[in-house]
Design an enzyme around this catalytic site. Structure first.
Site, PDB file in Angstrom:
ATOM      1  N   SER A 194     -48.604 -12.893 -30.968  1.00  0.00           N
ATOM      2  CA  SER A 194     -49.300 -13.618 -32.017  1.00  0.00           C
ATOM      3  C   SER A 194     -48.774 -13.085 -33.341  1.00  0.00           C
ATOM      4  CB  SER A 194     -50.811 -13.431 -31.870  1.00  0.00           C
ATOM      5  OG  SER A 194     -51.506 -14.069 -32.914  1.00  0.00           O
ATOM      6  N   TYR A 208     -48.609 -22.218 -40.024  1.00  0.00           N
ATOM      7  CA  TYR A 208     -48.248 -21.143 -39.095  1.00  0.00           C
ATOM      8  C   TYR A 208     -49.494 -20.353 -38.691  1.00  0.00           C
ATOM      9  CZ  TYR A 208     -46.068 -16.814 -37.391  1.00  0.00           C
ATOM     10  OH  TYR A 208     -45.702 -15.724 -36.632  1.00  0.00           O
ATOM     11  N   LYS A 212     -51.210 -19.825 -34.894  1.00  0.00           N
ATOM     12  CA  LYS A 212     -51.480 -18.518 -34.304  1.00  0.00           C
ATOM     13  C   LYS A 212     -52.973 -18.302 -34.064  1.00  0.00           C
ATOM     14  CE  LYS A 212     -47.283 -16.981 -33.914  1.00  0.00           C
ATOM     15  NZ  LYS A 212     -46.701 -16.712 -32.576  1.00  0.00           N
TER      16      LYS A 212
END
Length: 383
Positions: A194, A208, A212
């Site tokens: 992660s 992004y 995650k």
């Protein structure tokens, strides 16, 4: 009489006898290598004992790894580390970046192949090829990922979807296609990379971060579902990791060269509203350009810890790599807790504590008290 001697831990990590005032006290000192890189390499890193890391009390066995994203930033260092520890590795490169020829002849214990984690067909082919070549799979590490540095408003639909498809759907594809095999053999382990951006929002990395965050929620839920099958998973959360230790040229020989400066991060030019030098949307761009390859966390040591994670008896839910990851995530959680405390009393009058209203109602309802007394008398009569 010899001068009093003390132990000095030199740069090379070797304890040497040194006397005060610079005298040798009659003892010959071994030659020291004062290279900071050498010092970083020889300092020991180890998971806490609560994990039961590999060691004398837990001798490591030879495991079969699949490492997705093995040609990327952390992936290639992890591949090199696993091979150095005599594990068997299927190193998976990127279909749209690497070539079949570039994945060959890495190491006798390594099988190179290509995959696009967004495509279930190619992920399934990697799993099938691994079982055919090595006979089993013990653990899967997913280091693949992509990111765009830029304001949320500036990123187009294709760029956003690509981050979600690669980071989240790619992880989901790997899990869904490998879980039947792990369930059948009654054991398996996932090491899912992660990011600190999966635990806190970072300006300039909005989509992004979203991808995650999704990965984090997926793995937390998955652990409850597969624990009965002896399947474990850990989220690896790196923070500001150097690309490679310059004092480790043998790693370059094993897994190739030519990583871009910012790894899997692509910088998108900012539109006019977000283009000022102090714009929050430019925060992450400024940070990576300022740091360059001076990130505080060693990728070599990170790879060693992740390898230990694959061999330890009690893997944690999360492995935070580096002080930046620890401090930033801790500060984020502290803010969440403090904010929660602000709203804890929201549903209660300011001059009453929780439950006070219930007591008041009971005192103001004598009929209900009388009914309760009658019930007690009836029960006593029947007994």
């Amino acid at each position: 009489m010899d001068a009093f001697k003390v132990e000095d831990l030199g740069y090379n990590g070797v304890a040497t006898d040194v006397a005060p005032n610079g005298s040798d006290g009659g003892a010959k000192q071994p030659e020291q290598n004062t290279s900071p890189g050498r010092a970083r390499n020889e300092l020991k890193v180890e998971l806490p004992s609560s994990c039961d890391p590999p060691g004398p009390n837990n001798p490591p066995k030879q495991l079969v790894w699949i490492i997705f994203g093995a040609t990327g930033h952390i992936g290639r260092s992890l591949t090199s580390c696993a091979l150095r520890h005599n594990d068997l590795v299927v190193a998976v490169g990127q279909t749209h970046v690497n070539t079949p020829a570039s994945m060959k002849n890495w190491h006798p214990n390594c099988l190179g192949t290509l995959c696009d984690v967004r495509s279930r067909t190619t992920v399934e082919a990697v799993i099938t090829k691994t079982i055919a070549h090595f006979g089993r799979i013990d653990l899967i590490a997913n280091c693949s990922g992509t990111a765009i540095i830029g304001a949320c408003e500036d990123q187009d639909e294709h760029e956003i979807r690509n981050q979600i498809e690669t980071n989240f759907m790619g992880t989901l594809n790997i899990l869904q296609l490998s879980l039947p095999y792990f369930r059948e053999q009654a054991h398996g382990r996932y090491l899912i990379f992660s990011s600190t951006s999966g635990a806190l929002g970072v300006p300039g990395l909005g989509p992004y971060c979203a991808s995650k965050y999704a990965v984090e929620g997926l793995i937390e839920a998955l652990l409850y579902e597969v624990d009965a099958f002896n399947i474990k998973a850990t989220l690896v959360e790196p923070g500001l990791v150097r690309r490679d230790d310059p004092d480790q040229p043998e790693r370059e020989k094993i897994v190739g060269t030519g990583l871009p400066l910012y790894g899997h991060f692509l910088i998108k030019p900012a539109s006019e509203p977000y283009s000022s030098p102090t714009s929050p949307a430019q925060h992450y761009k400024r940070m990576v350009q300022w740091l360059g390859d001076r990130q505080p966390t060693s990728v070599v040591k990170s790879a060693e810890l992740v390898w230990q994670l694959g061999h330890c008896s009690f893997p944690p839910l999360r492995l935070l790599l580096g002080s930046f990851a620890v401090e930033s995530i801790r500060d984020r959680l502290r803010c969440v807790i403090e904010e929660g405390e602000d709203w804890r009393e929201l549903n209660w009058p300011s001059d009453e504590s929780p439950g006070a209203g219930d007591d008041k109602d009971e005192k103001e309802d004598p009929e209900r008290d009388e009914e309760a007394d009658d019930d007690v008398k009836v029960e006593a009569a029947h007994s």
